[in-house]
Motif scaffolding. Sequence first.
Motif, short mmCIF file in Angstrom:
data_model
loop_
_atom_site.label_atom_id
_atom_site.label_comp_id
_atom_site.label_asym_id
_atom_site.label_seq_id
_atom_site.Cartn_x
_atom_site.Cartn_y
_atom_site.Cartn_z
N ARG A 147 33.04 39.75 50.35
CA ARG A 147 33.24 38.88 50.79
C ARG A 147 31.17 38.69 51.41
O ARG A 147 30.97 39.39 51.00
CB ARG A 147 33.77 39.13 51.95
N GLY A 148 31.09 37.65 52.34
CA GLY A 148 29.65 37.93 52.59
C GLY A 148 29.44 36.45 53.29
O GLY A 148 30.49 35.15 52.71
N ALA A 149 28.58 36.65 54.16
CA ALA A 149 28.50 35.03 55.10
C ALA A 149 27.36 34.28 53.84
O ALA A 149 27.07 32.56 53.93
CB ALA A 149 27.51 34.99 56.58
N ASN A 150 26.54 34.31 52.63
CA ASN A 150 26.29 34.00 52.57
C ASN A 150 26.43 33.03 51.13
O ASN A 150 27.50 33.55 50.69
CB ASN A 150 24.37 35.11 51.26
N ARG A 151 25.21 32.30 50.57
CA ARG A 151 26.18 30.56 49.50
C ARG A 151 26.09 31.60 48.06
O ARG A 151 27.15 30.94 47.38
CB ARG A 151 25.27 30.15 49.78
N PHE A 152 26.22 32.64 48.01
CA PHE A 152 25.91 33.04 46.99
C PHE A 152 27.59 33.21 46.00
O PHE A 152 27.86 34.28 46.76
CB PHE A 152 25.00 34.94 46.57
N PRO A 153 28.14 33.11 44.45
CA PRO A 153 29.46 32.87 44.59
C PRO A 153 30.04 34.29 44.69
O PRO A 153 29.18 34.78 44.15
CB PRO A 153 29.74 31.79 43.59
N LYS A 154 31.05 34.95 44.89
CA LYS A 154 31.14 35.61 44.55
C LYS A 154 32.08 36.13 43.18
O LYS A 154 32.77 35.69 43.23
CB LYS A 154 32.55 36.50 45.95
N ARG A 155 31.52 37.60 42.51
CA ARG A 155 32.12 37.44 41.47
C ARG A 155 32.37 39.03 41.20
O ARG A 155 32.12 39.89 41.68
CB ARG A 155 30.83 37.41 40.48
N VAL A 156 33.43 38.64 40.22
CA VAL A 156 33.82 40.88 39.92
C VAL A 156 34.04 41.01 38.21
O VAL A 156 34.09 39.56 37.46
CB VAL A 156 35.22 40.97 40.16
N TYR A 157 33.26 41.39 38.10
CA TYR A 157 32.92 41.92 36.52
C TYR A 157 33.72 43.04 36.56
O TYR A 157 33.40 44.78 36.46
CB TYR A 157 31.64 42.21 36.15
N LEU A 158 34.77 43.05 34.74
CA LEU A 158 35.28 44.58 34.19
C LEU A 158 35.11 44.32 33.39
O LEU A 158 34.73 44.05 32.75
CB LEU A 158 36.75 43.90 35.09
N THR A 159 34.68 46.01 32.91
CA THR A 159 34.89 46.63 31.26
C THR A 159 35.95 47.35 31.85
O THR A 159 36.57 47.93 32.27
CB THR A 159 33.71 47.08 30.96
N CYS A 160 36.64 47.17 30.49
CA CYS A 160 38.16 48.09 29.39
C CYS A 160 37.98 48.80 28.39
O CYS A 160 37.74 47.95 27.51
CB CYS A 160 38.61 47.25 30.11
#
Length: 447
Positions: free
Chosen positions: A148-161
Motif C-alpha cells: 500500500r502507499g499514498a503514491n500513484r504507483f500501481p501496487k504489484r506482487v511478483y512471485l516465483t515458485c
Amino acid sequence: MPGNVAFTMEQPNAKQKEFLLSEKKFVAYGGARGGGKSWAARRKAELLAFNYRGIRILLVRHTYGEVYKNHVLPMLEDLAPFIRAGAVDYAKAENAFRFAGGSRIECGYLESDKDLLRYQGIEYDVIFVDEATQVTEYQYQTLLASLRGANRFPKRVYLTCNPGGVGHAWVKRLFVDKVYRPGEKPEEYEFIRATVYDNPALMEKDPDYVARLEQLPPGKREAWLEGNWDVFEGQYFPEFTVGIHTCPPFIIPQHWRRYFAMDYGLDMFAGYWAALDEKGDCWIYREVYQPNLRMSEAAELARRKTGAEMLDGCFAPPDMWNRRQDTGFTVADAFAGQGIYLIRASNDRVTGWLELKEWMKIREDGTPRMRIFESCKNLIGSLPMLIHSQKDPSDVDTEPHEFTHGPDAIRYLLAGRPAPADPPRQEEEWEERDEYRDTLSFLEFGR
Ligand SMILES: Nc1ncnc2c1ncn2[C@@H]1O[C@H](COP(=O)(O)OP(=O)(O)OP(=O)(O)O)[C@@H](O)[C@H]1O
Ligand SMILES: [Mg+2]
C-alpha cells in the motif's frame, strides 16, 4: 553520476520477457526448477528501481542466507558500476539498495511468523516473493497488508515458485488451479509457466543441470522438471491417486459395519462415516466439513447426517474430553446429548499416519484397502496437500493447517481399529426383519 553509466544486462529469454512486461497485479513466474526465476525477479526489481522514482520494493526469500546468496550478492555485482559512480548505495544494516532517484530495494526473509514484524507498518509499492511456495498462506496474506502507499504507483506482487513446500497449496490454488475466493479478482492474476527448457542460458552454461533433473526419481522429476503440481517434493501421500483411492458412491450394503470419526474445532468440524465390508476393506462414504459451528451445532449436524444408521463406533481424539472453561462441558458431552457416544482414539500422530499409508497401499489386485466416495470432496482435496514435517519427517506438517482436518479424522478412525463386517445373513432372516419393520412402522403410524 548515473548519466554516464549504462545498465547492461543479459537478454531475457521469451518467458522472462513476458514476466518483465506483465501488467497484472499478481504475477507468478516459473512453476519448475531452473526456469530463470530468481534472475527474472532480481532483474525486474532492478529495472523498476531504475525506472521509477521514490518507490519501495521488497524482495523476500525464505531465509536470510538464501536472499543473501541469491539476490544480495548478484545485485552487488549487477549494480557495481552504479555503486562505484555513487548512483546506488548498498546499506548493509538494512540489506537495502538505495537508488539515486529515491527508490529502494530491500532484501528480506520470511523464515517464521515473527519475521513478519519486520515488515509490519511499512508500505511497499512492489513485493517480490522468490520461492513463494516456501512461505505459508498466512505469511503471504500478512505481507500483502504492507502492499500500500499514498503514491500513484500501481501496487504489484511478483512471485516465483516451484511445486512443493508449505505454500504449495495456496500458490497452486491461485495460479495453477485458478480457484478464487470471494474478494479475489481472477482478472488480476497471471501465471507465466517456465521450465528449465525455457532457460537456454542455463542449458548452455550447465547442461548437466538438465541431465540431473531428468534423472530425478519419479515424483520429484515430474514436479521439478515438468512443473507438475499434482505430485511434488515433500508430499506425504504421493501414493494417493484419484480413481484408485476414490470411487463413485454406491449404496452401502445393510450388513457392513458403519463407523463415524471426527475432529472438531471452531475453525472446522470434519466428520466422516465409513463402512467396512466383510473383507475388512474400508469405504469412506459421507463427509461433513463445516467451520464455525458451536459444539452443540456440530453434534446436531452429525446426528442429522447419521439418520437411522446404526454406528458400531464413533471415534474422536482425546482433547474432545477437555472441559470448556465457559460451560464446563466437553465436546464428548455435546455429542452424547445427540446419542453419539464418542470413543477416545489414540492421537499418536506418526503411528496414525503410517497406518493410513498401510490402508492406502495398493494390493496385488490393484486396489487399496481404503477407498473414498467421490462425494467426500474435502478429504480428497486435502490428502494430496499434506507435506512432511521438517522437524520430524515421519510426521505430517501442521501447515497448511486447512488440509489437516479431514485426514486427522481418518487417522482417528483407523486408530479406533474398526472391525470388518460379518457375512451377510440368510435371505429368510432378512425377509423376517423386513416384516418386523413394516409392523413397527404401521404401529407408529397408527399411534
Ligand atoms: N536471461 C538470462 N541470461 C543469462 N543467464 C540467465 C538468464 N536467466 C537465468 N540465467 C542464469 O541461469 C541460471 C538459473 O537461473 P535462476 O537461478 O534464475 O533459475 P531459477 O529458476 O531461480 O532456479 P532454481 O529453481 O534453482 O531456483 C543462473 O545461473 C542465472 O544467472
Ligand atoms: Mg531460484
